[in-house]
Design an enzyme around this catalytic site. Structure first.
Site, PDB file in Angstrom:
ATOM      1  N   THR A   1     -13.179   9.284   9.864  1.00  0.00           N
ATOM      2  CA  THR A   1     -14.378   8.711   9.269  1.00  0.00           C
ATOM      3  C   THR A   1     -15.013   7.721  10.252  1.00  0.00           C
ATOM      4  OG1 THR A   1     -13.166   6.851   8.319  1.00  0.00           O
ATOM      5  CG2 THR A   1     -13.350   8.852   6.963  1.00  0.00           C
TER       6      THR A   1
ATOM      7  N   TYR B   1       0.837  -1.206   0.000  1.00  0.00           N
ATOM      8  CA  TYR B   1       0.000   0.000   0.000  1.00  0.00           C
ATOM      9  C   TYR B   1       0.872   1.257   0.000  1.00  0.00           C
ATOM     10  CZ  TYR B   1      -3.468   3.450   1.467  1.00  0.00           C
ATOM     11  OH  TYR B   1      -4.278   4.568   1.537  1.00  0.00           O
ATOM     12  N   ALA B   2       1.871   1.266   0.876  1.00  0.00           N
ATOM     13  CA  ALA B   2       2.759   2.423   0.959  1.00  0.00           C
ATOM     14  C   ALA B   2       3.517   2.637  -0.346  1.00  0.00           C
ATOM     15  CB  ALA B   2       3.735   2.241   2.117  1.00  0.00           C
ATOM     16  N   ALA B   3       4.030   1.539  -0.932  1.00  0.00           N
ATOM     17  CA  ALA B   3       4.785   1.643  -2.186  1.00  0.00           C
ATOM     18  C   ALA B   3       3.894   2.148  -3.316  1.00  0.00           C
ATOM     19  CB  ALA B   3       5.380   0.279  -2.544  1.00  0.00           C
TER      20      ALA B   3
ATOM     21  N   LYS C   1       1.122   4.028  -3.080  1.00  0.00           N
ATOM     22  CA  LYS C   1       0.799   5.443  -2.895  1.00  0.00           C
ATOM     23  C   LYS C   1       2.005   6.334  -3.195  1.00  0.00           C
ATOM     24  CE  LYS C   1      -3.539   5.393  -1.815  1.00  0.00           C
ATOM     25  NZ  LYS C   1      -4.552   6.054  -2.672  1.00  0.00           N
TER      26      LYS C   1
END
Length: 297
Positions: free
Chosen positions: A215, A177-179, A181
């Site tokens: 949220t 996910y980090a990569a 983004k």
């Protein structure tokens, strides 16, 4: 000091009236707030999201159009339907992605299934690329059109990529996910920001990187994982000491979309994270336990 002429008031309206905005992932917890922000600004909005998610939208609003689709395979068809309804997509909000809260996280990269890594990249990188590409193709088609009225009608030409604090600070338990983004909010952003003005001179590309957003799902997770989790997520390294509101993210997106307000802003990554300065690497108890095992740090 020169006086401001009272006969020429400074216009502080957004100038987004009737601008066609397409929002991918517009039925999500942040996406639906972004959609409402553009509707409130008078824009015509097309939402591209998965079938069945549209129940959260007020589809009786004549300025709102929903198209069901998957950004990994349905982008071209979705844009075509959007153009048939509201004309050229002038502003594209590339928000859809596999969210961190729905991805199975692992304690170590050692245990990550390569198929999960590839799936995250397919959606969060390739899906975002396809969205941005189709937006720019639509602008090119309009600019090269023989229809002068069609060419002259476009304004607020911009693309806004929704990244994440994860792309800056990483996520130990979900590196994919980090990569992903990081790829879109840095490499894709900077490349597209240099390309778009060659298609249309006023075209702009920016990105927004939210931190923890307050949220309903975030509040549920805070309840589930406890005060320490919340402290580490949005308090320990956040000067403002709290999660940001979805409205904060939406207002930043609308600001960047407005040529009147952000006409000179392009190639910028705007963090909406309360000033977050990093992530917590070790919990106090976790570190004490590690030291007690004699492994050192």
């Amino acid at each position: 000091m020169a006086k401001t002429s009272s006969s020429a008031p400074f216009d502080i309206t957004l100038g987004l009236d009737d601008t066609h905005v397409l929002v991918t992932g517009g039925c999500g917890l942040i996406g639906r707030v972004v959609v409402q922000a553009f509707l409130s600004a008078g824009s015509r909005v097309t939402v591209l999201d998965l079938l069945g998610t549209e129940k959260v939208l007020d589809l009786e609003d004549g300025k709102l159009h929903f198209v069901a689709g998957d950004i990994t395979k349905d982008v071209d068809a979705a844009f075509t339907k959007a153009e048939e309804r509201f004309g050229t997509v002038c502003c594209c909000i590339a928000l859809a992605s596999l969210d961190l809260s729905v991805l199975e996280q692992k304690e170590s990269l050692c245990d990550v299934d390569p198929k999960v890594w590839q799936r995250v990249f397919d959606v969060n990188i390739n899906g975002t690329f396809l969205t941005c590409q189709r937006w720019l193709q639509g602008i090119r088609s309009t600019v090269s059109s023989q229809n002068a009225e069609k060419r002259n009608a476009i304004r607020n030409i911009s693309c806004i990529i929704i990244g994440s604090e994860a792309g800056r600070f990483g996520v130990r338990t979900m590196a994919a996910y980090a990569a992903g983004k990081s790829a879109v909010q840095y490499g894709l952003l900077q490349s597209l920001a240099r390309d778009a003005p060659r298609i249309y001179e006023h075209a702009r590309v920016n990105a927004v990187a939210p931190g923890a957003v307050d949220t309903e799902r975030f509040r549920q997770e805070a309840e589930r994982f406890g005060p320490q989790w919340r402290y580490e997520e949005c308090e320990a390294t956040v000067p403002m000491g709290r999660a940001v509101g979805a409205e904060d993210v939406a207002r930043t997106v609308v600001f960047l979309a407005s040529e009147r307000f952000a006409g000179g802003v392009s190639g910028q990554l705007v963090s909406v994270d309360g000033g977050k300065g990093g992530t917590v690497c070790w919990g106090r108890e976790e570190l004490a336990e590690r030291r007690g095992e004699g492994r050192g740090v």
